[in-house]
Design an enzyme around this catalytic site. Structure first.
Site, PDB file in Angstrom:
ATOM      1  N   ASP A  50     -36.573 -68.254  48.038  1.00  0.00           N
ATOM      2  CA  ASP A  50     -37.765 -67.635  48.627  1.00  0.00           C
ATOM      3  C   ASP A  50     -39.067 -68.200  48.053  1.00  0.00           C
ATOM      4  O   ASP A  50     -39.948 -67.447  47.641  1.00  0.00           O
ATOM      5  CB  ASP A  50     -37.738 -66.115  48.406  1.00  0.00           C
ATOM      6  N   GLU A 238     -37.256 -61.772  58.914  1.00  0.00           N
ATOM      7  CA  GLU A 238     -37.792 -61.578  57.573  1.00  0.00           C
ATOM      8  C   GLU A 238     -38.525 -62.842  57.125  1.00  0.00           C
ATOM      9  O   GLU A 238     -38.696 -63.793  57.895  1.00  0.00           O
ATOM     10  CB  GLU A 238     -36.695 -61.227  56.581  1.00  0.00           C
TER      11      GLU A 238
END
Length: 338
Positions: A50, A238
């Protein structure tokens, strides 16, 4: 991302002293010397999921990753965006009273007008374990790598709807500042794929929150929804990231479960920061997916506000999500690697 903690996927490293003023992890965790001529390349050969990133005043780059390598939030440095080195430094050495000590996900950093930096991250709420809030913190100096001091109040929680995760900052052309994030509805789903594969499926909307241009974290008004999942996205959307190129806003996001081969990076476009964002042909245009350049489950991407650089993660070994870098071309509503 939910529901698994990448803290169980940490990798050990041998430290060595370098001239940056803090200890660097040994070169085995740096990007390889050979860089691909086209397409993405391996930037960090270690568990660094991420990734968000920011450019410092000196022109170098700092990337920030989900908890791993025995750090609550990780940080790496690159002088040129090509080669990256993992720093042996804790970005967030102290925590706020609302959060637990585990599962700090998807950090992002922005530079403020005063030269300090604001960090956005997902932290587990003490009041509702396994669910998260978006926390914020401010650098104690003008060093982008921190350390950062957390604010006592989270930016967003929305715990009855599943929590708030995956924050990313955006500075608009007029100087307005925003944070986009995901409402983690699949965390209160009914099981199946990423806990949201059994009907009725929970919404996992992407939200846009306007914040103070000065501090980057004081909310101005209420957050609004700018995207949500549909059947083409599997159980969720997301990892939102918003940029402006010309007169078009590009919202990058991932779909499906991050452990699945279907995990990818897509984008939608709008002529307004508040939407509506259009998913191309109605199912979202894919920038990168499993099989492209030999990648497995690529996602969690962040694109530079300049529009020509990107970091994302993909599985490089069992349970390890390495960070990859890429140069981009964005034109006429289309995005591609170069």
């Amino acid at each position: 991302m939910w529901p698994f903690s990448s803290s169980s996927w940490t990798a050990s490293a041998t430290a060595t002293t370098a001239t940056l003023g803090f200890t660097l992890v040994s070169c085995v965790l740096s990007s390889p010397v050979e860089i691909r001529a086209a397409g993405p390349w391996l930037a960090l050969d270690t568990d660094f999921p991420d990734p968000g990133f920011v450019q410092a005043d000196d022109g170098s780059w700092y990337a920030f990753g989900t908890n791993g390598n025995n750090k609550t939030i990780q940080v790496a440095h690159s002088p040129d965006f090509r080669s990256w080195t993992l720093l042996d430094k804790e970005v967030l050495p102290t925590l706020a009273g609302w959060e637990t000590s585990i599962d700090h996900w998807a950090p992002d950093v922005i530079r403020r007008p005063d030269g300090h930096y604001t960090l956005y991250y997902s932290g587990e709420a003490q009041s509702d374990l396994r669910h998260h809030c978006v926390g914020t913190a401010v650098s104690s100096t003008t060093d982008p790598s921190g350390p950062y001091i957390p604010n006592p109040t989270p930016l967003s929680c929305r715990l009855p709807s599943g929590g708030s995760i995956d924050p990313s900052g955006f500075l608009d052309r007029d100087g307005s500042r925003y944070v986009v994030f995901k409402v983690d509805g699949n965390s209160i789903g009914h099981g199946g794929d990423c806990n949201n594969g059994i009907a009725p499926l929970q919404p996992t909307p992407i939200m846009l929150q306007k914040v103070s241009s000065d501090d980057g974290f004081t909310p101005l008004g209420d957050a609004i929804q700018i995207l949500d999942r549909d059947d083409s996205d599997g159980p969720l959307v997301e990892a939102p990231n918003l940029i402006l190129v010309g007169d078009t806003y590009y919202l990058f996001y991932s779909t499906h479960c991050y452990t699945d081969a279907g995990y990818d990076v897509r984008w939608a476009t709008s002529q307004s920061v508040t939407g509506p964002f259009v998913k191309g042909d109605g199912t979202g245009r894919q920038l990168v997916k499993s099989g492209d350049w030999g990648l497995t489950s690529p996602g969690g991407g962040t694109v530079c506000g300049c529009g020509d650089k990107m970091l994302f993660h993909a599985f490089c070994r069992d349970g390890v999500r390495c960070t990859y870098a890429a140069d981009l071309r964005i034109q006429g509503g289309m995005v591609e690697f170069v």
